[in-house]
Design an enzyme around this catalytic site. Structure first.
Site, PDB file in Angstrom:
ATOM      1  N   HIS A  46      -0.495 -55.333  -3.101  1.00  0.00           N
ATOM      2  CA  HIS A  46       0.294 -54.908  -1.934  1.00  0.00           C
ATOM      3  C   HIS A  46       0.608 -56.069  -0.993  1.00  0.00           C
ATOM      4  O   HIS A  46       1.490 -55.959  -0.145  1.00  0.00           O
ATOM      5  CB  HIS A  46      -0.389 -53.753  -1.191  1.00  0.00           C
ATOM      6  CG  HIS A  46      -1.588 -54.127  -0.372  1.00  0.00           C
ATOM      7  ND1 HIS A  46      -2.879 -53.930  -0.799  1.00  0.00           N
ATOM      8  CD2 HIS A  46      -1.700 -54.684   0.858  1.00  0.00           C
ATOM      9  CE1 HIS A  46      -3.730 -54.325   0.133  1.00  0.00           C
ATOM     10  NE2 HIS A  46      -3.034 -54.794   1.148  1.00  0.00           N
ATOM     11  N   ASP A  76      -4.507 -52.726  -7.719  1.00  0.00           N
ATOM     12  CA  ASP A  76      -4.144 -53.524  -6.544  1.00  0.00           C
ATOM     13  C   ASP A  76      -4.597 -54.971  -6.698  1.00  0.00           C
ATOM     14  O   ASP A  76      -5.045 -55.604  -5.744  1.00  0.00           O
ATOM     15  CB  ASP A  76      -4.731 -52.911  -5.268  1.00  0.00           C
ATOM     16  CG  ASP A  76      -3.994 -53.362  -4.006  1.00  0.00           C
ATOM     17  OD1 ASP A  76      -2.875 -53.911  -4.138  1.00  0.00           O
ATOM     18  OD2 ASP A  76      -4.536 -53.192  -2.908  1.00  0.00           O
ATOM     19  N   GLY A 156      -4.442 -58.550   6.973  1.00  0.00           N
ATOM     20  CA  GLY A 156      -4.417 -59.992   6.708  1.00  0.00           C
ATOM     21  C   GLY A 156      -5.615 -60.437   5.889  1.00  0.00           C
ATOM     22  O   GLY A 156      -5.580 -61.469   5.222  1.00  0.00           O
ATOM     23  N   ASN A 157      -6.705 -59.646   5.923  1.00  0.00           N
ATOM     24  CA  ASN A 157      -7.861 -59.925   5.066  1.00  0.00           C
ATOM     25  C   ASN A 157      -7.622 -59.470   3.630  1.00  0.00           C
ATOM     26  O   ASN A 157      -8.336 -59.888   2.710  1.00  0.00           O
ATOM     27  CB  ASN A 157      -9.121 -59.225   5.581  1.00  0.00           C
ATOM     28  CG  ASN A 157      -9.841 -59.989   6.665  1.00  0.00           C
ATOM     29  OD1 ASN A 157      -9.973 -59.516   7.787  1.00  0.00           O
ATOM     30  ND2 ASN A 157     -10.319 -61.167   6.334  1.00  0.00           N
ATOM     31  N   SER A 158      -6.635 -58.603   3.428  1.00  0.00           N
ATOM     32  CA  SER A 158      -6.377 -58.039   2.099  1.00  0.00           C
ATOM     33  C   SER A 158      -6.234 -59.129   1.047  1.00  0.00           C
ATOM     34  O   SER A 158      -5.477 -60.085   1.221  1.00  0.00           O
ATOM     35  CB  SER A 158      -5.094 -57.208   2.122  1.00  0.00           C
ATOM     36  OG  SER A 158      -5.251 -56.048   2.888  1.00  0.00           O
ATOM     37  N   LEU A 218      -4.634 -40.111 -21.772  1.00  0.00           N
ATOM     38  CA  LEU A 218      -4.942 -38.879 -22.492  1.00  0.00           C
ATOM     39  C   LEU A 218      -3.855 -37.833 -22.236  1.00  0.00           C
ATOM     40  O   LEU A 218      -3.483 -37.074 -23.126  1.00  0.00           O
ATOM     41  CB  LEU A 218      -6.303 -38.351 -22.045  1.00  0.00           C
ATOM     42  CG  LEU A 218      -6.863 -37.135 -22.778  1.00  0.00           C
ATOM     43  CD1 LEU A 218      -7.018 -37.429 -24.264  1.00  0.00           C
ATOM     44  CD2 LEU A 218      -8.201 -36.729 -22.173  1.00  0.00           C
ATOM     45  N   GLY A 219      -3.345 -37.806 -21.006  1.00  0.00           N
ATOM     46  CA  GLY A 219      -2.269 -36.872 -20.682  1.00  0.00           C
ATOM     47  C   GLY A 219      -2.759 -35.507 -20.250  1.00  0.00           C
ATOM     48  O   GLY A 219      -2.234 -34.487 -20.702  1.00  0.00           O
ATOM     49  N   MET A 222      -6.862 -32.681 -14.627  1.00  0.00           N
ATOM     50  CA  MET A 222      -8.233 -32.206 -14.784  1.00  0.00           C
ATOM     51  C   MET A 222      -8.938 -32.123 -13.430  1.00  0.00           C
ATOM     52  O   MET A 222      -8.515 -32.739 -12.448  1.00  0.00           O
ATOM     53  CB  MET A 222      -9.010 -33.135 -15.713  1.00  0.00           C
ATOM     54  CG  MET A 222      -9.058 -34.566 -15.247  1.00  0.00           C
ATOM     55  SD  MET A 222      -9.753 -35.699 -16.466  1.00  0.00           S
ATOM     56  CE  MET A 222      -9.659 -37.240 -15.548  1.00  0.00           C
TER      57      MET A 222
END
Length: 276
Positions: A46, A76, A156-158, A218-219, A222
């Site tokens: 991001h 991410d 900003g730490n991301s 798997l589709g 659940m």
């Protein structure tokens, strides 16, 4: 990191091949490998999403241009490479499976942007294996397994490192909780989250190899059987069942492996003999 996007302004009154650029977002990162002519960095997806140009400000204050190797929205995690000539040392990853609640956690990064670059904050590991749910820019719901810490973390730490007292990277800082409910006047402090180093390494290796992460599917839709109410269990025909844990299938997606193999209200209790 400074992520740049198109702008009508030019501070220097000149044009370049990519048009005028201005900083559109800033974040942090960690250099983890130096190989040949390139050094490799990891940050959050991001931080660099949609960037036309990525500039890396080193701890010395020097800036170099970065090239995106690959990024993955669901974890991410993004990998960037730069010219290695100005890189003198790289970070070491710790085994995040050995982390213990209560041990020291130190965050390094640029809270609120480059003005506060190279800021260091300290706290502890508050909890392990927290499920953090976020939403990507394109609306996809993303659930991340994360380390929780009370170390001060700000925008900003991301993408920056969360390290242990030995200076080893135990996680990649990704997010924080700022409030629960604006109407309840409940403020939240000291709840930051980082992607465990072992999870980050697994993604990094795939991004280096192919520039993307390929996942099996798997589709199925659940739910956790243990979280169902008595009325929901009755609806699923399980009110008299002895089952106390497992995965309840709600639906299957056409064309994916579970289609025609699993049905609504089936319960998966184990996979390859490993109990769920």
């Amino acid at each position: 990191y400074e992520q740049s996007s198109g702008s009508v302004d030019s501070l220097f009154g000149s044009q370049n091949s990519s048009g005028d650029l201005t900083v559109s977002s800033e974040g942090s990162g960690v250099i983890y490998k130096k190989e040949g002519d390139y050094a490799y960095l990891v940050t959050n997806t991001h931080v660099i999403a949609g960037a036309q140009q990525i500039d890396i400000q080193l701890s010395s204050g020097e800036k170099v241009e970065g090239e995106l190797v690959g990024s993955d929205t669901y974890s991410d995690i993004a990998v960037i490479k730069i010219d290695a000539s100005k890189v003198t040392t790289v970070a070491e990853f710790a085994d995040s499976d050995t982390i213990k609640v209560g041990e020291t956690a130190i965050a390094i990064g640029s809270p609120l942007g480059a003005v506060y670059a190279n800021s260091v904050t300290q706290g502890i590991v508050s909890s392990l294996s927290r499920t953090v749910t976020t939403q990507s820019e394109d609306g996809q719901i993303i659930s991340t397994n994360a380390i929780q810490t009370d170390t001060a973390i700000n925008p900003g730490n991301s993408g920056g490192p969360l390290i242990n007292i030995q200076g080893q990277v135990i996680g990649i800082t990704s997010s924080k909780i700022t409030f629960v409910d604006a109407n309840s006047n409940v403020s939240v402090e000291g709840m930051g989250f980082a992607i465990p180093s072992n999870d980050a390494i697994a993604i990094i290796n795939q991004l280096e190899e192919s520039g993307k992460v390929i996942r099996p599917a798997l589709g199925v839709q659940m739910v956790d059987l243990a979280q169902l109410s008595s009325s929901q269990l009755q609806t699923a025909g399980l009110e008299d069942s002895d089952l106390t844990s497992g995965v309840l299938i709600i639906s299957t997606q056409t064309g994916l492996p579970a289609d025609g193999k699993l049905e609504r209200y089936d319960v998966i209790t184990a996979i390859d003999g490993e109990t769920i």
